[in-house]
Design a protein around this motif. Structure first.
Motif, short mmCIF file in Angstrom:
data_model
loop_
_atom_site.label_atom_id
_atom_site.label_comp_id
_atom_site.label_asym_id
_atom_site.label_seq_id
_atom_site.Cartn_x
_atom_site.Cartn_y
_atom_site.Cartn_z
N SER A 1 0.82 -1.21 0.00
CA SER A 1 0.00 0.00 0.00
C SER A 1 0.86 1.26 0.00
CB SER A 1 -0.93 -0.01 1.21
OG SER A 1 -1.71 1.15 1.24
N ILE A 2 1.91 1.26 0.79
CA ILE A 2 2.81 2.42 0.82
C ILE A 2 3.52 2.58 -0.52
CG2 ILE A 2 4.94 3.30 1.87
CD1 ILE A 2 3.90 2.06 4.51
N LEU A 3 3.99 1.46 -1.09
CA LEU A 3 4.64 1.52 -2.40
C LEU A 3 3.67 1.96 -3.49
CD1 LEU A 3 6.95 -1.63 -2.29
CD2 LEU A 3 7.62 0.76 -2.18
N HIS A 4 2.39 1.62 -3.34
CA HIS A 4 1.37 2.06 -4.30
C HIS A 4 1.28 3.59 -4.29
CE1 HIS A 4 -2.31 1.77 -6.66
NE2 HIS A 4 -2.90 2.59 -5.79
N ARG A 5 1.31 4.17 -3.11
CA ARG A 5 1.27 5.63 -3.00
C ARG A 5 2.55 6.26 -3.53
NH1 ARG A 5 -1.41 5.37 2.94
NH2 ARG A 5 -3.45 4.75 2.20
N ILE A 6 3.70 5.67 -3.19
CA ILE A 6 4.98 6.21 -3.67
C ILE A 6 5.05 6.13 -5.19
CG2 ILE A 6 7.47 5.78 -3.71
CD1 ILE A 6 7.19 4.95 -0.75
N SER A 7 4.59 5.03 -5.77
CA SER A 7 4.63 4.89 -7.23
C SER A 7 3.69 5.89 -7.90
CB SER A 7 4.29 3.46 -7.65
OG SER A 7 2.96 3.13 -7.30
N GLY A 8 2.56 6.16 -7.29
CA GLY A 8 1.64 7.16 -7.84
C GLY A 8 2.26 8.55 -7.82
N VAL A 9 2.93 8.89 -6.74
CA VAL A 9 3.60 10.19 -6.66
C VAL A 9 4.74 10.25 -7.68
CG1 VAL A 9 5.06 11.63 -5.18
CG2 VAL A 9 2.96 10.65 -4.27
N GLY A 10 5.48 9.16 -7.81
CA GLY A 10 6.58 9.13 -8.77
C GLY A 10 6.10 9.34 -10.19
N MET A 11 5.02 8.68 -10.55
CA MET A 11 4.47 8.87 -11.90
C MET A 11 3.98 10.30 -12.08
SD MET A 11 2.52 5.38 -12.98
CE MET A 11 1.26 5.56 -11.78
N PHE A 12 3.35 10.86 -11.08
CA PHE A 12 2.84 12.21 -11.17
C PHE A 12 3.97 13.22 -11.33
CE2 PHE A 12 1.39 16.20 -9.20
CZ PHE A 12 0.30 16.47 -10.01
N VAL A 13 5.04 13.02 -10.58
CA VAL A 13 6.17 13.95 -10.63
C VAL A 13 6.91 13.83 -11.97
CG1 VAL A 13 8.44 14.42 -9.62
CG2 VAL A 13 6.45 14.12 -8.15
N LEU A 14 7.06 12.62 -12.49
CA LEU A 14 7.81 12.42 -13.73
C LEU A 14 6.98 12.64 -14.99
CD1 LEU A 14 10.08 9.38 -12.84
CD2 LEU A 14 10.74 11.76 -13.12
N LEU A 15 5.69 12.81 -14.85
CA LEU A 15 4.83 13.00 -16.03
C LEU A 15 5.24 14.22 -16.86
CD1 LEU A 15 2.39 11.94 -17.60
CD2 LEU A 15 0.97 13.40 -16.18
N PRO A 16 5.52 15.37 -16.28
CA PRO A 16 5.97 16.50 -17.12
C PRO A 16 7.26 16.21 -17.88
CG PRO A 16 5.35 17.28 -14.95
CD PRO A 16 5.34 15.79 -14.89
N PHE A 17 8.19 15.49 -17.25
CA PHE A 17 9.44 15.10 -17.90
C PHE A 17 9.17 14.21 -19.11
CE2 PHE A 17 12.86 11.86 -18.06
CZ PHE A 17 13.90 12.68 -18.49
N VAL A 18 8.31 13.23 -18.95
CA VAL A 18 7.99 12.31 -20.04
C VAL A 18 7.26 13.05 -21.16
CG1 VAL A 18 6.63 10.27 -20.65
CG2 VAL A 18 7.98 10.29 -18.56
N LEU A 19 6.32 13.89 -20.82
CA LEU A 19 5.59 14.64 -21.85
C LEU A 19 6.50 15.61 -22.58
CD1 LEU A 19 2.20 15.33 -20.06
CD2 LEU A 19 2.69 13.69 -21.87
N TYR A 20 7.46 16.21 -21.87
CA TYR A 20 8.42 17.11 -22.50
C TYR A 20 9.27 16.34 -23.51
CZ TYR A 20 12.50 20.11 -23.04
OH TYR A 20 13.52 20.85 -23.56
N LEU A 21 9.77 15.16 -23.11
CA LEU A 21 10.56 14.34 -24.03
C LEU A 21 9.74 13.92 -25.24
CD1 LEU A 21 12.59 11.97 -21.68
CD2 LEU A 21 13.43 13.90 -23.00
#
Length: 140
Positions: free
Chosen positions: A36-56
């Motif tokens: 459950s904790i890793l689920h939350r961490i992975s969601g935050v990680g995807m949210f934070v890296l989304l602008p980077f991926v969209l920029y690329l």
């Protein structure tokens, strides 16, 4: 009331406090809590890296020259590790989300089933991440 009943010593009740960050290593969490904790961490990680991926993606689609530039950019080991972390984040978040949806249907709510499903989520996400890492770093 008799004298003995009134003077009986009261047992000290245990005191429960919130867990501090420094005490996390002493606290043994169940596997379902870790997932459950890793689920939350992975969601935050995807949210934070989304602008980077969209920029690329946006810049790689501009022209053939920019695509070649970003194709070379992705060959750096640090960028590959970031992509691998994003891949694990996506896989774990998806699998844990499916697990939560199944549990919302009141399937696998008992302790043993929850432990098995959380272990399954961890194993499958890690195995798929290792396969992606092998492909990303050119093993096959």
């Amino acid at each position: 009331m008799s004298e003995a009943v009134r003077e009986a010593p009261k047992k000290e009740r245990p005191e429960f406090r919130n867990i501090h960050v420094t005490e996390l290593s002493n606290y043994r969490m169940p596997l379902a809590a870790i997932v459950s904790i890793l689920h939350r961490i992975s969601g935050v990680g995807m949210f934070v890296l989304l602008p980077f991926v969209l920029y690329l993606l946006q810049n790689s689609l501009r022209s053939e020259i920019s695509f070649a530039y970003y194709e070379g950019f992705v060959t750096y080991p640090l960028v590959k590790l970031i992509i691998l972390g994003l891949a694990w984040s996506f896989l774990h978040h998806m699998l844990a989300g499916i697990r939560h949806l199944v549990m919302d249907l009141h399937i696998g709510l008992d302790k043993d089933s929850a432990r098995k499903s959380s272990a399954t989520v961890l194993v499958i996400s890690l195995v798929l991440t290792v396969l992606i890492a092998l492909k990303l770093f050119g093993v096959f």
